[in-house]
Design a protein around this motif. Structure first.
Motif, PDB file in Angstrom:
ATOM      1  N   ALA A 146       7.560  19.609 -10.524  1.00 20.91           N
ATOM      2  CA  ALA A 146       6.321  20.313 -10.164  1.00 20.91           C
ATOM      3  C   ALA A 146       6.555  21.820 -10.107  1.00 20.91           C
ATOM      4  O   ALA A 146       5.732  22.613 -10.591  1.00 20.91           O
ATOM      5  CB  ALA A 146       5.796  19.790  -8.832  1.00 20.91           C
ATOM      6  N   ILE A 147       7.685  22.229  -9.517  1.00 13.48           N
ATOM      7  CA  ILE A 147       7.988  23.667  -9.421  1.00 13.48           C
ATOM      8  C   ILE A 147       8.146  24.277 -10.808  1.00 13.48           C
ATOM      9  O   ILE A 147       7.597  25.347 -11.111  1.00 13.48           O
ATOM     10  CB  ILE A 147       9.254  23.879  -8.577  1.00 13.48           C
ATOM     11  CG1 ILE A 147       8.993  23.481  -7.125  1.00 13.48           C
ATOM     12  CG2 ILE A 147       9.723  25.327  -8.667  1.00 13.48           C
ATOM     13  CD1 ILE A 147      10.230  23.518  -6.248  1.00 13.48           C
TER      14      ILE A 147
ATOM     15  N   LEU B  22       3.573  27.767 -15.922  1.00 12.44           N
ATOM     16  CA  LEU B  22       2.128  27.990 -16.030  1.00 12.44           C
ATOM     17  C   LEU B  22       1.722  29.365 -15.524  1.00 12.44           C
ATOM     18  O   LEU B  22       0.826  30.010 -16.084  1.00 12.44           O
ATOM     19  CB  LEU B  22       1.387  26.897 -15.253  1.00 12.44           C
ATOM     20  CG  LEU B  22      -0.139  26.861 -15.377  1.00 12.44           C
ATOM     21  CD1 LEU B  22      -0.557  26.531 -16.809  1.00 12.44           C
ATOM     22  CD2 LEU B  22      -0.725  25.837 -14.418  1.00 12.44           C
ATOM     23  N   LEU B  23       2.385  29.823 -14.473  1.00 12.63           N
ATOM     24  CA  LEU B  23       1.972  31.064 -13.817  1.00 12.63           C
ATOM     25  C   LEU B  23       2.874  32.244 -14.131  1.00 12.63           C
ATOM     26  O   LEU B  23       2.687  33.321 -13.560  1.00 12.63           O
ATOM     27  CB  LEU B  23       1.938  30.845 -12.300  1.00 12.63           C
ATOM     28  CG  LEU B  23       1.011  29.721 -11.808  1.00 12.63           C
ATOM     29  CD1 LEU B  23       1.138  29.547 -10.303  1.00 12.63           C
ATOM     30  CD2 LEU B  23      -0.441  30.010 -12.185  1.00 12.63           C
ATOM     31  N   SER B  24       3.837  32.057 -14.994  1.00 11.27           N
ATOM     32  CA  SER B  24       4.716  33.175 -15.346  1.00 11.27           C
ATOM     33  C   SER B  24       3.938  34.263 -16.068  1.00 11.27           C
ATOM     34  O   SER B  24       3.028  33.981 -16.858  1.00 11.27           O
ATOM     35  CB  SER B  24       5.861  32.687 -16.249  1.00 11.27           C
ATOM     36  OG  SER B  24       6.694  31.791 -15.560  1.00 11.27           O
ATOM     37  N   ALA B  25       4.301  35.509 -15.786  1.00  6.63           N
ATOM     38  CA  ALA B  25       3.604  36.640 -16.397  1.00  6.63           C
ATOM     39  C   ALA B  25       3.949  36.727 -17.881  1.00  6.63           C
ATOM     40  O   ALA B  25       5.104  36.616 -18.277  1.00  6.63           O
ATOM     41  CB  ALA B  25       3.990  37.930 -15.684  1.00  6.63           C
ATOM     42  N   LYS B  26       2.933  36.914 -18.679  1.00  9.97           N
ATOM     43  CA  LYS B  26       3.124  37.077 -20.120  1.00  9.97           C
ATOM     44  C   LYS B  26       2.387  38.334 -20.583  1.00  9.97           C
ATOM     45  O   LYS B  26       1.531  38.876 -19.886  1.00  9.97           O
ATOM     46  CB  LYS B  26       2.597  35.865 -20.876  1.00  9.97           C
ATOM     47  CG  LYS B  26       3.364  34.584 -20.571  1.00  9.97           C
ATOM     48  CD  LYS B  26       2.830  33.432 -21.380  1.00  9.97           C
ATOM     49  CE  LYS B  26       3.596  32.143 -21.095  1.00  9.97           C
ATOM     50  NZ  LYS B  26       3.069  30.998 -21.888  1.00  9.97           N
ATOM     51  N   SER B  27       2.713  38.780 -21.746  1.00  8.60           N
ATOM     52  CA  SER B  27       2.057  39.960 -22.301  1.00  8.60           C
ATOM     53  C   SER B  27       0.808  39.520 -23.045  1.00  8.60           C
ATOM     54  O   SER B  27       0.875  38.854 -24.079  1.00  8.60           O
ATOM     55  CB  SER B  27       3.006  40.700 -23.251  1.00  8.60           C
ATOM     56  OG  SER B  27       2.362  41.815 -23.825  1.00  8.60           O
TER      57      SER B  27
END
Length: 264
Positions: free
Chosen positions: A238-239, A245-250
Motif C-alpha cells: 500500500a505504501i 501515485l503521489l510522487s512529484a513529476k514534471s
C-alpha cells in the motif's frame, strides 16, 4: 432469497461478511448460474463475544460448493484516526474545557502554523481528558449499579425512608444519562443515524459498528495476480502504491501570465 433474508432478520441472526468469492455455489456450466447459498449465521451475543470473526471462501475442487472457513482476524495497522465524538458534547463543561485549552496554547509563527499546532495540542488534551473520563465513568457506573442493587434489596422491608426512594430516583436518572451518552457514542461508530434519539439500543449499535469493522478488514490483497496475506507485505504494498501515485513529476501546467481579468 428475499424470504430467507427476512427470516434471518426476524430471528435476530447476523450474516457475517464474506471474503473471497462473491458466490458459494455454481452449476459449472459455460454460462454459469451462481448463488450464495452457504453462510455462517451467528447470534448478536455470540458476535459480541467474538467481534473479529469473518467467513472466507476456500477453493472449490470436486464439489459445486465453495467450502467456508471461519477465521478470527486480529490486525494492528498502526494508530487510529482521531475523531470527535458527539457524545462528548453531552458532558457538562466539555465546551468550556475546549475554550480554556485553546486559549492557553501559546504558539509562535504565521497564522496557518499556529492553527495546525494548536489543533495538535488540542487533540492531545482531548485524548487525555477522554481517557480519564472513561476510567472515572466506568468506576462511577459500577458504584451506581451496586448502590441501586442494595436499595432494591431493601425495598422488601415494611418501611422505606423517603430519602432512600429519592436517592433511587437520582441513581436511575444518572444511569439513564450514562446510557444516552454511550448510545450516542455507538451511533457515531455505527453511523446508524436513522434511529430516533430516544432508542436505548446500545447492543444494536455495537453490532452494527462491529459489522462495519469486519466488512472493512483487509485479510489479503492481490498484486499482479498473486494473493498476499502477510500483514507487513500488505502494508508495504500500500505504501509503495501511494508513493508512486503521489510522487512529484514534471507536468506541463497551464500558465495564466499576461492574462487580464475583469475586476469586480
Amino acid at each position: 432469497m428475499n424470504c430467507f433474508s427476512s427470516w434471518i432478520q426476524s430471528q435476530g441472526l447476523v450474516d457475517l461478511p464474506l471474503l473471497g468469492a462473491k458466490y458459494t455455489w455454481s452449476n459449472g456450466r459455460r454460462s454459469p448460474i451462481q448463488y450464495r447459498l452457504d453462510r455462517f449465521l451467528v447470534s448478536p451475543d455470540w458476535l459480541e463475544a467474538f467481534p473479529s470473526i469473518l467467513q472466507t471462501t476456500l477453493p472449490r475442487t470436486t464439489s459445486d460448493h465453495c467450502p467456508l472457513l471461519l477465521i478470527m482476524v486480529k490486525d494492528n495497522w498502526g494508530p487510529k484516526l482521531f475523531r470527535i465524538n458527539s457524545s462528548w458534547f453531552c458532558k457538562e463543561g466539555f465546551k468550556e474545557k475546549i475554550s480554556a485549552w485553546w486559549s492557553s496554547f501559546q504558539v509562535e509563527g504565521f497564522a496557518g502554523h499556529k492553527l495546525i499546532c494548536k489543533l495538535r495540542l488540542l487533540k492531545l488534551k482531548i485524548k487525555e481528558w477522554f481517557y480519564e473520563e472513561s476510567r472515572m465513568k466506568e468506576a462511577e457506573t459500577e458504584a451506581l449499579h451496586s448502590e441501586l442493587q442494595q436499595i432494591d434489596n431493601s425495598l422488601n422491608d415494611t418501611h422505606i425512608p423517603n430519602e432512600v426512594l429519592s436517592r433511587r430516583i437520582q441513581i436511575i436518572q444518572a444511569l439513564s444519562i450514562a446510557a444516552l451518552q454511550e448510545e450516542a457514542s455507538w451511533k457515531i461508530k455505527s453511523k446508524a443515524r436513522w434511529i430516533a434519539e430516544g432508542d436505548k439500543n446500545t447492543k444494536y449499535f455495537h453490532s452494527i459498528a462491529s459489522m462495519r469493522a469486519r466488512s472493512k478488514a483487509i485479510v489479503s490483497i492481490c498484486d499482479n495476480g498473486v494473493w498476499i496475506d502477510d500483514k507487513q507485505a500488505i502494508a508495504d504494498l500500500a505504501i509503495n502504491h501511494f508513493e508512486r501515485l503521489l510522487s512529484a513529476k514534471s507536468w506541463d501546467r497551464p500558465c495564466l501570465d499576461n492574462i487580464q481579468f475583469s475586476s469586480l
